[in-house]
Design an enzyme around this catalytic site. Structure first.
Site, PDB file in Angstrom:
ATOM      1  N   CYS A 144       0.847  -1.187   0.000  1.00 34.81           N
ATOM      2  CA  CYS A 144       0.000   0.000   0.000  1.00 34.81           C
ATOM      3  C   CYS A 144       0.881   1.235   0.000  1.00 34.81           C
ATOM      4  O   CYS A 144       1.898   1.277   0.704  1.00 34.81           O
ATOM      5  CB  CYS A 144      -0.897  -0.013   1.236  1.00 34.81           C
ATOM      6  SG  CYS A 144      -2.027   1.381   1.366  1.00 34.81           S
ATOM      7  N   HIS A 157      -9.317  -3.591  -1.627  1.00 34.82           N
ATOM      8  CA  HIS A 157      -8.266  -2.849  -0.929  1.00 34.82           C
ATOM      9  C   HIS A 157      -8.574  -1.353  -0.941  1.00 34.82           C
ATOM     10  O   HIS A 157      -8.509  -0.690   0.104  1.00 34.82           O
ATOM     11  CB  HIS A 157      -6.912  -3.127  -1.599  1.00 34.82           C
ATOM     12  CG  HIS A 157      -5.775  -2.371  -1.019  1.00 34.82           C
ATOM     13  ND1 HIS A 157      -4.805  -2.968  -0.247  1.00 34.82           N
ATOM     14  CD2 HIS A 157      -5.435  -1.052  -1.085  1.00 34.82           C
ATOM     15  CE1 HIS A 157      -3.922  -2.047   0.129  1.00 34.82           C
ATOM     16  NE2 HIS A 157      -4.291  -0.876  -0.377  1.00 34.82           N
ATOM     17  N   GLU A 158      -8.909  -0.824  -2.113  1.00 31.22           N
ATOM     18  CA  GLU A 158      -9.161   0.622  -2.221  1.00 31.22           C
ATOM     19  C   GLU A 158     -10.428   1.034  -1.480  1.00 31.22           C
ATOM     20  O   GLU A 158     -10.450   2.064  -0.803  1.00 31.22           O
ATOM     21  CB  GLU A 158      -9.217   1.058  -3.687  1.00 31.22           C
ATOM     22  CG  GLU A 158      -7.925   0.858  -4.449  1.00 31.22           C
ATOM     23  CD  GLU A 158      -6.693   1.445  -3.778  1.00 31.22           C
ATOM     24  OE1 GLU A 158      -6.803   2.470  -3.068  1.00 31.22           O
ATOM     25  OE2 GLU A 158      -5.605   0.876  -3.953  1.00 31.22           O
ATOM     26  N   HIS A 195     -10.110   1.644   2.214  1.00 32.71           N
ATOM     27  CA  HIS A 195      -9.642   2.978   2.612  1.00 32.71           C
ATOM     28  C   HIS A 195     -10.820   3.926   2.869  1.00 32.71           C
ATOM     29  O   HIS A 195     -10.723   4.808   3.721  1.00 32.71           O
ATOM     30  CB  HIS A 195      -8.743   3.589   1.536  1.00 32.71           C
ATOM     31  CG  HIS A 195      -7.350   3.055   1.523  1.00 32.71           C
ATOM     32  ND1 HIS A 195      -6.450   3.268   2.551  1.00 32.71           N
ATOM     33  CD2 HIS A 195      -6.691   2.321   0.600  1.00 32.71           C
ATOM     34  CE1 HIS A 195      -5.307   2.702   2.256  1.00 32.71           C
ATOM     35  NE2 HIS A 195      -5.410   2.109   1.074  1.00 32.71           N
TER      36      HIS A 195
END
Length: 177
Positions: free
Chosen positions: A100, A142-143, A146
């Site tokens: 990341c 994953h994004e 966030h």
């Protein structure tokens, strides 16, 4: 427009859930998207979420074409995804190594849904509705994490599978995240 500084793990802004985008026609959103694209490309990232550059909006961008950080993965088309909704298509989980831009120099083995549907909007407010598998599904999850204040180390099940890239993969030419 501008390459922005990427916030690092430990910055409390990365833990705050992002707000939905309400005005797709705003100049601020257009500028944000250009800055996110420029920042992601400059760092050879596979994706970037607005909170990583200090903007608390539900906006992610991702793409994998030829990327030195991920030399052996399938291509993922350039996508801007706003106000996303993820729906797993099965209970099947796959573990994979992740890095990341907000956790530079480290990797972790992270379980993710193998297949999912993602919905949301493109920059002008047009709907997106895709079903994906594999690395594409991993990048989206994953994004979107966030946007919920979650960094991938929070998902690592066994801390023996989390560490510095050069220690975990000695002699390999993986770029710094």
């Amino acid at each position: 427009m501008a390459i922005r500084e990427v916030l690092k793990m430990g910055d409390p802004r990365l833990l705050v859930p992002a707000n939905p985008v309400e005005d797709f026609a705003s100049i601020e959103l257009a500028r944000l998207l250009v800055d996110m694209h420029d920042t992601m490309r400059s760092l050879n990232g596979a994706g970037l979420a607005a909170p990583q550059i200090g903007v608390g909006l539900q906006v992610v961008i991702f793409e994998v074409d030829t990327n030195p950080r991920y030399p052996d993965v399938e291509k993922v088309p350039l996508t801007v995804l706003i106000n996303p909704l993820l729906t797993p298509l099965s209970d099947e989980l796959e573990e994979g190594w992740e890095g990341c831009l907000s956790v530079p120099g480290m990797r972790g083995l992270v379980p993710r849904h193998a297949a999912l549907r993602y919905q949301g909007f493109e920059p002008k407010g047009q709907p997106i509705d895709r079903s994906v598998r594999g690395f594409h599904a991993r990048v989206v999850q994953h994004e979107v994490d966030h946007l919920n204040g979650v960094l991938y180390p929070m998902r690592v099940r066994d801390l023996r599978n989390f560490g510095f890239t050069d220690t975990l993969f000695p002699g390999q030419k993986l770029q710094d995240d």
